[in-house]
Enzyme design. Structure first.
Site, PDB file in Angstrom:
ATOM      1  N   HIS A  84       0.716  -1.198   0.065  1.00  0.00           N
ATOM      2  CA  HIS A  84      -0.190  -0.012   0.024  1.00  0.00           C
ATOM      3  C   HIS A  84       0.861   1.255   0.126  1.00  0.00           C
ATOM      4  O   HIS A  84       0.633   2.299  -0.933  1.00  0.00           O
ATOM      5  CB  HIS A  84      -0.937  -0.080   1.193  1.00  0.00           C
ATOM      6  CG  HIS A  84      -1.784  -1.217   1.331  1.00  0.00           C
ATOM      7  ND1 HIS A  84      -2.085  -1.836   2.500  1.00  0.00           N
ATOM      8  CD2 HIS A  84      -2.374  -1.830   0.463  1.00  0.00           C
ATOM      9  CE1 HIS A  84      -2.697  -2.872   2.487  1.00  0.00           C
ATOM     10  NE2 HIS A  84      -2.957  -2.936   1.054  1.00  0.00           N
TER      11      HIS A  84
ATOM     12  N   GLU B  42      -6.216 -10.924 -14.945  1.00  0.00           N
ATOM     13  CA  GLU B  42      -5.210 -10.845 -14.126  1.00  0.00           C
ATOM     14  C   GLU B  42      -4.767 -12.483 -13.491  1.00  0.00           C
ATOM     15  O   GLU B  42      -3.909 -12.898 -12.790  1.00  0.00           O
ATOM     16  CB  GLU B  42      -5.521 -10.083 -12.622  1.00  0.00           C
ATOM     17  CG  GLU B  42      -5.616  -8.700 -12.857  1.00  0.00           C
ATOM     18  CD  GLU B  42      -6.271  -8.040 -11.727  1.00  0.00           C
ATOM     19  OE1 GLU B  42      -5.424  -7.367 -11.129  1.00  0.00           O
ATOM     20  OE2 GLU B  42      -7.485  -8.078 -11.635  1.00  0.00           O
TER      21      GLU B  42
ATOM     22  N   ASN C  37       0.587  -6.578 -12.790  1.00  0.00           N
ATOM     23  CA  ASN C  37       1.161  -7.056 -11.269  1.00  0.00           C
ATOM     24  C   ASN C  37       0.705  -8.338 -10.823  1.00  0.00           C
ATOM     25  O   ASN C  37       1.595  -9.336 -10.301  1.00  0.00           O
ATOM     26  CB  ASN C  37       0.508  -5.907 -10.380  1.00  0.00           C
ATOM     27  CG  ASN C  37       1.259  -4.520 -10.845  1.00  0.00           C
ATOM     28  OD1 ASN C  37       1.959  -4.305 -11.683  1.00  0.00           O
ATOM     29  ND2 ASN C  37       0.583  -3.415 -10.091  1.00  0.00           N
ATOM     30  N   ASP C  38      -0.622  -8.474 -10.744  1.00  0.00           N
ATOM     31  CA  ASP C  38      -1.162  -9.665 -10.450  1.00  0.00           C
ATOM     32  C   ASP C  38      -1.063 -11.013 -11.426  1.00  0.00           C
ATOM     33  O   ASP C  38      -0.745 -12.086 -10.978  1.00  0.00           O
ATOM     34  CB  ASP C  38      -2.735  -9.600 -10.133  1.00  0.00           C
ATOM     35  CG  ASP C  38      -2.970  -9.219  -8.478  1.00  0.00           C
ATOM     36  OD1 ASP C  38      -2.105  -9.374  -7.864  1.00  0.00           O
ATOM     37  OD2 ASP C  38      -3.890  -8.307  -8.217  1.00  0.00           O
TER      38      ASP C  38
ATOM     39  N   CYS D  92      -2.602  -1.884 -17.645  1.00  0.00           N
ATOM     40  CA  CYS D  92      -2.956  -0.858 -16.663  1.00  0.00           C
ATOM     41  C   CYS D  92      -1.763  -1.228 -15.519  1.00  0.00           C
ATOM     42  O   CYS D  92      -1.848  -0.466 -14.538  1.00  0.00           O
ATOM     43  CB  CYS D  92      -4.222  -0.637 -16.341  1.00  0.00           C
ATOM     44  SG  CYS D  92      -4.973  -2.136 -15.407  1.00  0.00           S
TER      45      CYS D  92
ATOM     46  N   ARG E 200       4.214 -10.877  -5.049  1.00  0.00           N
ATOM     47  CA  ARG E 200       4.820  -9.783  -5.163  1.00  0.00           C
ATOM     48  C   ARG E 200       5.088  -8.798  -4.109  1.00  0.00           C
ATOM     49  O   ARG E 200       5.654  -7.819  -4.366  1.00  0.00           O
ATOM     50  CB  ARG E 200       4.026  -9.097  -6.417  1.00  0.00           C
ATOM     51  CG  ARG E 200       2.436  -8.405  -5.889  1.00  0.00           C
ATOM     52  CD  ARG E 200       1.920  -8.235  -7.135  1.00  0.00           C
ATOM     53  NE  ARG E 200       0.482  -7.724  -6.903  1.00  0.00           N
ATOM     54  CZ  ARG E 200       0.054  -6.518  -6.539  1.00  0.00           C
ATOM     55  NH1 ARG E 200       0.720  -5.427  -6.533  1.00  0.00           N
ATOM     56  NH2 ARG E 200      -1.334  -6.424  -6.373  1.00  0.00           N
TER      57      ARG E 200
ATOM     58  N   ARG F 265     -12.259   0.807 -11.561  1.00  0.00           N
ATOM     59  CA  ARG F 265     -12.254  -0.355 -11.107  1.00  0.00           C
ATOM     60  C   ARG F 265     -12.935  -0.695  -9.781  1.00  0.00           C
ATOM     61  O   ARG F 265     -12.794   0.053  -9.031  1.00  0.00           O
ATOM     62  CB  ARG F 265     -10.736  -0.959 -10.991  1.00  0.00           C
ATOM     63  CG  ARG F 265     -10.369  -2.490 -10.547  1.00  0.00           C
ATOM     64  CD  ARG F 265      -8.972  -2.776 -10.241  1.00  0.00           C
ATOM     65  NE  ARG F 265      -8.380  -2.226  -9.037  1.00  0.00           N
ATOM     66  CZ  ARG F 265      -7.235  -2.285  -8.629  1.00  0.00           C
ATOM     67  NH1 ARG F 265      -6.446  -2.605  -9.522  1.00  0.00           N
ATOM     68  NH2 ARG F 265      -6.562  -1.788  -7.625  1.00  0.00           N
TER      69      ARG F 265
ATOM     70  N   ARG G 286      -8.385   3.331  -8.967  1.00  0.00           N
ATOM     71  CA  ARG G 286      -8.609   2.468  -7.796  1.00  0.00           C
ATOM     72  C   ARG G 286      -9.479   2.958  -6.885  1.00  0.00           C
ATOM     73  O   ARG G 286      -9.461   3.856  -6.100  1.00  0.00           O
ATOM     74  CB  ARG G 286      -7.311   2.161  -7.399  1.00  0.00           C
ATOM     75  CG  ARG G 286      -6.105   1.615  -7.984  1.00  0.00           C
ATOM     76  CD  ARG G 286      -4.978   1.295  -7.251  1.00  0.00           C
ATOM     77  NE  ARG G 286      -3.856   0.570  -8.057  1.00  0.00           N
ATOM     78  CZ  ARG G 286      -2.777   1.263  -8.739  1.00  0.00           C
ATOM     79  NH1 ARG G 286      -2.920   2.450  -8.734  1.00  0.00           N
ATOM     80  NH2 ARG G 286      -2.004   0.729  -9.601  1.00  0.00           N
TER      81      ARG G 286
END
Length: 751
Positions: A370, A612, A635-636, A683, A646, A513, A477
């Protein structure tokens, strides 16, 4: 000679502490006052020798004062780091009690001191921040072992001496010029880059320890009462958090349970009570016990044990704040704040004023945590995984956060400051170049138009949208509003935020999202079962479908905010086609609900899915016809492809995002989207780095959504790119007999 089991002539160090305070307050040269202190300690403890050693900046321990040894040895006797019993006390950071010191293997004979006749030895470290800044020693001729009360007494006295030496009360600044009372030498710590950038400023410790203003208690009974009230309030506060009453966004349930366990620990409570009964204030007792635990746990190699040290540190800091009556948000911060913390949740970071926050240094965390995501959104340099950071600096130290090399420089030398300032000027020039390109269309040298969008999630991101030149928001987000709130955001609060985002976009496309929580993103006001593997558990769309009321409330707010305008919504972590059908059905139900009540619907509604989960790679033929668009969350997707968390620094760098497996997966997604004419974008963080973005373009992607700080560098790369040549290069890599990674290419500055 000290009587058996003697201890202080008056039981407990209270009377001695008062005498030490009087000696410190007296006039005369510093050495005379220091000599008076050791004489007072020797007399009160019925010791034939009392000596104080202080650590020099060289690491040597110098005899600064003594009662009983040869006076000529003062300032002439120096022990190398770890030398002798005194050096051993400093190395271990804990007391040593011996009945026959000369027989110990660490004993070092120094003839100039005249300590031959003394057998009994008791030494305690002067601790500051878990570090030994000196050693207090008492000795007797008789061969005897000091009892537990005597060891307790000398630790209390050593704690008071450490504070008074460091504060300059006992010795003046001139005398302390070469004494290492706090970390002061330049240091460089290698960590990991979480958010790019450079910053110079002064260290501010998150949950900074509250330094006790008074060390000695005037009324020990009253202090014991204050301590008990403070402990009661602390436990009540933790219980409230466990019940969800505080709505903290960040600490997991397990951490709070650990806090509660430590708060109830009998040993911890008993140590605090004994320190107060010995004559310390409640605050000084907490500080002393914390220093002892810090010194003991810091030597442990077991990461679990070291983790418990951090828990105890946080608990002690909470108790000190309870005792001080401090409230959050009341701290005065310097204008060039470099925030230093073990780790942070998004709510913690957002509590600090953006106009004063220059950088962020963390002992733990990951680039995908975060704190890392928020730091990139705020364009704040962030370096993490800086082992031992908090024990190696003091509040107010000058520090450098180097988000380019992934390093922290503590108390830097002038030449280092000059070099970093020169780099900052160069970055400012590059930033000005990026700003100058903001209105320039992103077109490659061979005429291919690329759409460059920005990722967002905070209101502050909207203020930089025009400056970056992004053509819209490719990923908003929505979870940050939920994570920083003390309770579930109401319908109106959600609607207001989404309307504000659309207004700020000024007609440019915005893709929202839906709520992506669960896993490592915990909402304490939602009761969820703890999972063995939360990254693979009930998160994102799975949580939304299990709790349809939560998802429908968000969809209702999005529809209301976009009344009369275009609305783009995508569902995260879709792993099966049935999940997308179920989520799309909830959107349809909300549209029908709004229509029945005569509410204005969006002028156009586009619903998409995030790719993802690797499972979709083999089911795109069924998914794509159901969607209006798709977006790839690299990322995922990559962490699941490589089975490497990650957020776990032990494995997060184990895979190469531009290796043949990932490139072939991305190539196949782009091919199937092209065949079905499904708009597709990327993204993830990959889209915000010039080299990786170039490879994406070579694979056929023409719609990228990057972090705000990556828009300018990526656009500059696009304007200089011969896309046809790049496509040939990537095709050559993938078609080679032994395919290689595109990470070996280094074609553009900043890549």
């Amino acid at each position: 000679m000290m009587p058996m089991g003697g201890g202080l002539t008056t039981r407990g160090p209270r009377n001695l502490l008062r005498q030490i305070r009087e000696a410190m307050a007296g006039g005369g040269p510093a050495q005379e006052r220091l000599d008076k202190v050791v004489k007072t300690i020797a007399s009160s403890m019925v010791a034939e020798v009392c000596s104080i050693y202080l650590r020099r900046s060289t690491g040597e321990l110098e005899l600064f004062a003594t009662e009983g040894l040869n006076p000529e040895a003062v300032h002439n006797t120096r022990l190398r780091p770890g030398e002798g019993l005194v050096g051993e006390v400093a190395r271990l950071n804990e007391p040593i009690s011996l009945s026959d010191a000369p027989s110990h293997p660490s004993f070092s004979y120094r003839p100039e001191t005249g300590e031959d006749p003394y057998h009994a030895f008791l030494g305690a470290p002067l601790l500051r921040g878990g570090r030994s800044i000196g050693v207090l020693v008492v000795q007797n001729q008789a061969a005897r072992r000091y009892d537990e009360d005597e060891v307790e007494d000398i630790q209390t006295i050593a704690m008071v001496l450490a504070e008074t030496v460091a504060s300059g009360e006992l010795l003046g600044l001139d005398e302390l010029r070469d004494v290492e009372v706090a970390p002061h030498r330049p240091e460089r710590i290698k960590g990991q880059r979480f958010a790019e950038g450079l910053a110079i400023g002064h260290a501010v410790l998150h949950e900074a320890p509250v330094a006790p203003e008074r060390l000695l208690a005037d009324d020990p009974v009253a202090e014991e009462g204050r301590l008990k009230l403070g402990l009661t309030a602390l436990k009540a506060n933790i219980d409230s958090m466990l019940e969800g009453g505080q709505g903290l966004a960040g600490p997991s349930y397990e951490v709070l349970e650990t806090y509660r366990m430590f708060a109830d620990d009998r040993g911890w409570n008993r140590s605090l009570e004994e320190a107060v009964r010995g004559g310390l204030t409640a605050e000084a007792a907490v500080d002393r016990v914390r220093n002892e635990h810090r010194a003991r746990f810091a030597k442990a190699r077991d990461p679990y044990i070291r983790e418990r040290l951090h828990d105890l540190e946080d608990l002690a800091n909470r108790l000190l704040r309870v005792l001080a009556g401090d409230q959050p948000g009341q701290r005065e911060l310097p204008d060039d704040t470099i925030l230093v913390a073990r780790n942070l949740g998004p709510a913690d970071l957002l509590e600090y004023p953006r106009d004063k926050l220059r950088g962020l240094l963390l002992e733990e965390g990951s680039a995908a945590s975060h704190a890392g995501i928020v730091a990139r959104a705020l364009q704040i340099p962030c370096v993490g995984r800086l082992a031992g950071l908090r024990d190696r600096l003091s509040e107010g130290d000058l520090v450098i956060a180097d988000g380019e090399s992934g390093e922290a420089f503590l108390r830097p030398r002038p030449e280092m400051l000059d070099a970093v300032q020169a780099r900052m000027q160069l970055r400012a020039q590059r930033h000005a170049e990026f700003v100058a390109l903001r209105d320039t269309p992103a077109i490659t040298r061979d005429g291919v138009r690329v759409t460059v969008l920005a990722n967002a999630g905070l209101v502050v991101d909207l203020d930089t949208l025009d400056e970056t030149g992004a053509e819209g928001i490719g990923l908003f987000r929505t979870e940050f509003q939920f994570m920083v709130s003390e309770e579930l955001p109401r319908l109106q609060a959600q609607t207001d935020l989404y309307r504000r985002v659309l207004d700020a976009a000024g007609g440019r496309p915005v893709t929202f999202r839906t709520l992506d929580v669960g896993g490592d993103k915990v909402l304490p006001y939602l009761e969820v079962e703890r999972e063995e593997n939360p990254a693979l558990g009930r998160r994102a769309i799975r949580l939304g479908l299990d709790r349809p009321g939560l998802l429908r409330l968000q969809l209702r707010a999005l529809l209301s905010a976009a009344a009369g305008r275009e609305l783009r919504v995508m569902f995260p972590m879709i792993a099966t086609v049935d999940e997308f059908r179920a989520a799309r059905a909830l959107m349809d139900a909300e549209c029908e609900w709004a229509e029945r009540r005569g509410k204005t619907l969006p002028a156009s509604l586009r619903v998409g899915a995030m790719i993802e989960a690797p499972s979709l790679l083999w089911h795109l033929d069924a998914l794509l016809p159901l969607t209006d668009f798709v977006s790839i969350g690299t990322n995922d997707l990559f962490q699941y492809m490589y089975a490497a968390d990650r957020t776990n620094p032990l494995v997060s760098d184990r895979y190469d995002p531009l290796s043949p497996p990932t490139l072939r997966a991305l190539q196949d997604i782009q091919r199937q989207c092209a065949e079905t004419e499904t708009p597709v974008s990327v993204c993830g963080e990959l889209a915000g780095r010039p080299l990786e973005a170039m490879v994406l373009l070579a694979l056929g992607y023409t719609r990228l959504s990057a972090p705000a700080g990556g828009v300018g560098p990526v656009k500059r790369m696009i304007l200089s790119l011969d896309l046809a040549a790049a496509r040939r290069g990537v095709a050559g890599l993938l078609g080679a007999p032994r395919p290689r990674s595109a990470m070996r290419w280094r074609l553009w500055p900043g890549s």
